[in-house]
Design a protein around this motif. Sequence first.
Motif, PDB file in Angstrom:
ATOM      1  N   PRO A 141       0.819  -1.470   0.047  1.00  0.00           N
ATOM      2  CA  PRO A 141      -0.224   0.028  -0.145  1.00  0.00           C
ATOM      3  C   PRO A 141       0.673   1.148   0.153  1.00  0.00           C
ATOM      4  O   PRO A 141       1.812   1.272   0.889  1.00  0.00           O
ATOM      5  CB  PRO A 141      -0.661  -0.294   1.201  1.00  0.00           C
ATOM      6  CG  PRO A 141       0.098  -0.830   2.369  1.00  0.00           C
ATOM      7  CD  PRO A 141       0.927  -1.667   1.393  1.00  0.00           C
ATOM      8  N   TYR A 142       0.461   2.249  -0.823  1.00  0.00           N
ATOM      9  CA  TYR A 142       1.247   3.512  -1.106  1.00  0.00           C
ATOM     10  C   TYR A 142       0.354   4.802  -0.559  1.00  0.00           C
ATOM     11  O   TYR A 142       1.123   5.763   0.109  1.00  0.00           O
ATOM     12  CB  TYR A 142       1.826   3.702  -2.258  1.00  0.00           C
ATOM     13  CG  TYR A 142       2.707   2.593  -2.811  1.00  0.00           C
ATOM     14  CD1 TYR A 142       3.695   2.112  -2.244  1.00  0.00           C
ATOM     15  CD2 TYR A 142       2.177   1.927  -3.842  1.00  0.00           C
ATOM     16  CE1 TYR A 142       4.535   0.962  -2.625  1.00  0.00           C
ATOM     17  CE2 TYR A 142       3.037   0.689  -4.236  1.00  0.00           C
ATOM     18  CZ  TYR A 142       4.130   0.305  -3.498  1.00  0.00           C
ATOM     19  OH  TYR A 142       4.845  -0.654  -3.942  1.00  0.00           O
ATOM     20  N   ALA A 143      -0.972   4.731  -0.751  1.00  0.00           N
ATOM     21  CA  ALA A 143      -1.738   5.958  -0.298  1.00  0.00           C
ATOM     22  C   ALA A 143      -3.017   5.586  -0.270  1.00  0.00           C
ATOM     23  O   ALA A 143      -3.707   4.644  -0.847  1.00  0.00           O
ATOM     24  CB  ALA A 143      -1.605   7.106  -1.506  1.00  0.00           C
ATOM     25  N   LEU A 144      -3.731   6.675   0.447  1.00  0.00           N
ATOM     26  CA  LEU A 144      -5.413   6.480   0.509  1.00  0.00           C
ATOM     27  C   LEU A 144      -5.765   7.729  -0.273  1.00  0.00           C
ATOM     28  O   LEU A 144      -5.232   8.822  -0.042  1.00  0.00           O
ATOM     29  CB  LEU A 144      -5.625   6.616   2.008  1.00  0.00           C
ATOM     30  CG  LEU A 144      -5.482   5.534   2.838  1.00  0.00           C
ATOM     31  CD1 LEU A 144      -6.018   5.616   4.345  1.00  0.00           C
ATOM     32  CD2 LEU A 144      -5.932   4.117   2.353  1.00  0.00           C
ATOM     33  N   LEU A 145      -6.768   7.560  -1.076  1.00  0.00           N
ATOM     34  CA  LEU A 145      -7.174   8.600  -2.144  1.00  0.00           C
ATOM     35  C   LEU A 145      -8.550   8.624  -2.186  1.00  0.00           C
ATOM     36  O   LEU A 145      -9.529   7.720  -2.526  1.00  0.00           O
ATOM     37  CB  LEU A 145      -6.729   8.425  -3.490  1.00  0.00           C
ATOM     38  CG  LEU A 145      -7.158   9.442  -4.617  1.00  0.00           C
ATOM     39  CD1 LEU A 145      -6.446  10.613  -4.231  1.00  0.00           C
ATOM     40  CD2 LEU A 145      -6.230   8.733  -5.929  1.00  0.00           C
ATOM     41  N   TRP A 146      -9.278   9.874  -1.877  1.00  0.00           N
ATOM     42  CA  TRP A 146     -10.591  10.002  -1.761  1.00  0.00           C
ATOM     43  C   TRP A 146     -10.743  10.664  -3.251  1.00  0.00           C
ATOM     44  O   TRP A 146     -10.573  12.102  -3.470  1.00  0.00           O
ATOM     45  CB  TRP A 146     -11.136  10.927  -0.881  1.00  0.00           C
ATOM     46  CG  TRP A 146     -12.437  11.282  -0.804  1.00  0.00           C
ATOM     47  CD1 TRP A 146     -13.606  10.516  -1.566  1.00  0.00           C
ATOM     48  CD2 TRP A 146     -13.349  12.083   0.235  1.00  0.00           C
ATOM     49  NE1 TRP A 146     -14.818  11.178  -1.437  1.00  0.00           N
ATOM     50  CE2 TRP A 146     -14.826  11.974  -0.333  1.00  0.00           C
ATOM     51  CE3 TRP A 146     -13.038  12.859   1.263  1.00  0.00           C
ATOM     52  CZ2 TRP A 146     -15.533  12.674   0.410  1.00  0.00           C
ATOM     53  CZ3 TRP A 146     -13.836  13.452   2.003  1.00  0.00           C
ATOM     54  CH2 TRP A 146     -15.274  13.386   1.515  1.00  0.00           C
TER      55      TRP A 146
END
Length: 329
Positions: free
Chosen positions: A179-184
């Motif tokens: 995992p690298y990032a959470l994106l909305w």
Amino acid sequence: MASKKLKTLLIYKYLKDFSDEDNPLSSTELINMLKADGIEAERKSIYADIKSLNNIGFEIEKTNSPHKGFYMSKRDFELPEVRLLIDAVSSAGFITPKKTEKLIGKLESLVSKNQAGELVSQVYLDNNTKCNNEDIYYIINDLHNAINEKHKVKFVYTNRKIDIKNKKSYTEKTFVVSPYALLWKEDHYYLVCNNEKYDNLINLRIDRMKRVQELSEASRPVSEVSEYKNTFDVADYSSKMFNMFSGKDEKVRLLCDLELREQIMDRFGSKIPLTAYDSSHFETTIDAAVSEGLVSWLMIFGDKIKVLEPDALANAVKDRASKIAKIYE
């Protein structure tokens, strides 16, 4: 002495919960509220407590219009800010109806109860577009921790089945990813990650995940699976995504109808180059992930946009248009 300290705190609480510029609390109302909580007070002591609260930084104003009394003139969040936050929570598809109500309730406490009532009366909740994964908070927290620790995660990913009898059921697939990032984006929350079987980035919906488990195994460096060499640039990545489809980053040259200049700037920013082509068209070049998502986005504009480069994308749009025309023959 204890009751005196409590009295000051209660006055602060009353003003925080019930007062605003349009609904001040008079000293008589404050005295009656204190009495209901078992504390006797005189008018002079109310003034002294309000002065003490102002001295330590709480901004409490006195007003004579429209009603005589006191109100909190400054809060951590202004009314328009709370309205924006409530609107964002209400429209977020990845937050369940139950958690949406709880979050809105917490946001209401940032303003007076009168203001909160006005805010909530303006909110429309479409529960049909909300997910039903009540573990969403824990999933986000677990993924956030794994990203910070640079550890891989394992989870079960669900997809809705299509059944001739319209029976609601799901397929399940287990993933192990870096995992690298959470994106909305586009009203959904995504995990940007790498499936260990491939050398690219993928976007997976967080509301479709369950049984998330952080592993001890280190994540792959993002430089092995993307153009980002040191750190993952969420803003840059997001700007290149269309309908959250992954693809190869390329320079895309477009010929656009003049009436689309606002839409193009809204999507790519005001700094994007817009070069006049003729009296009714302009040309621009964007950085984009070439994918089915980009093809779908281009199709929205019909004959108002033409792909000049690359040829593979132009051919993909032509092929999609031909297939659409064929099903209506």
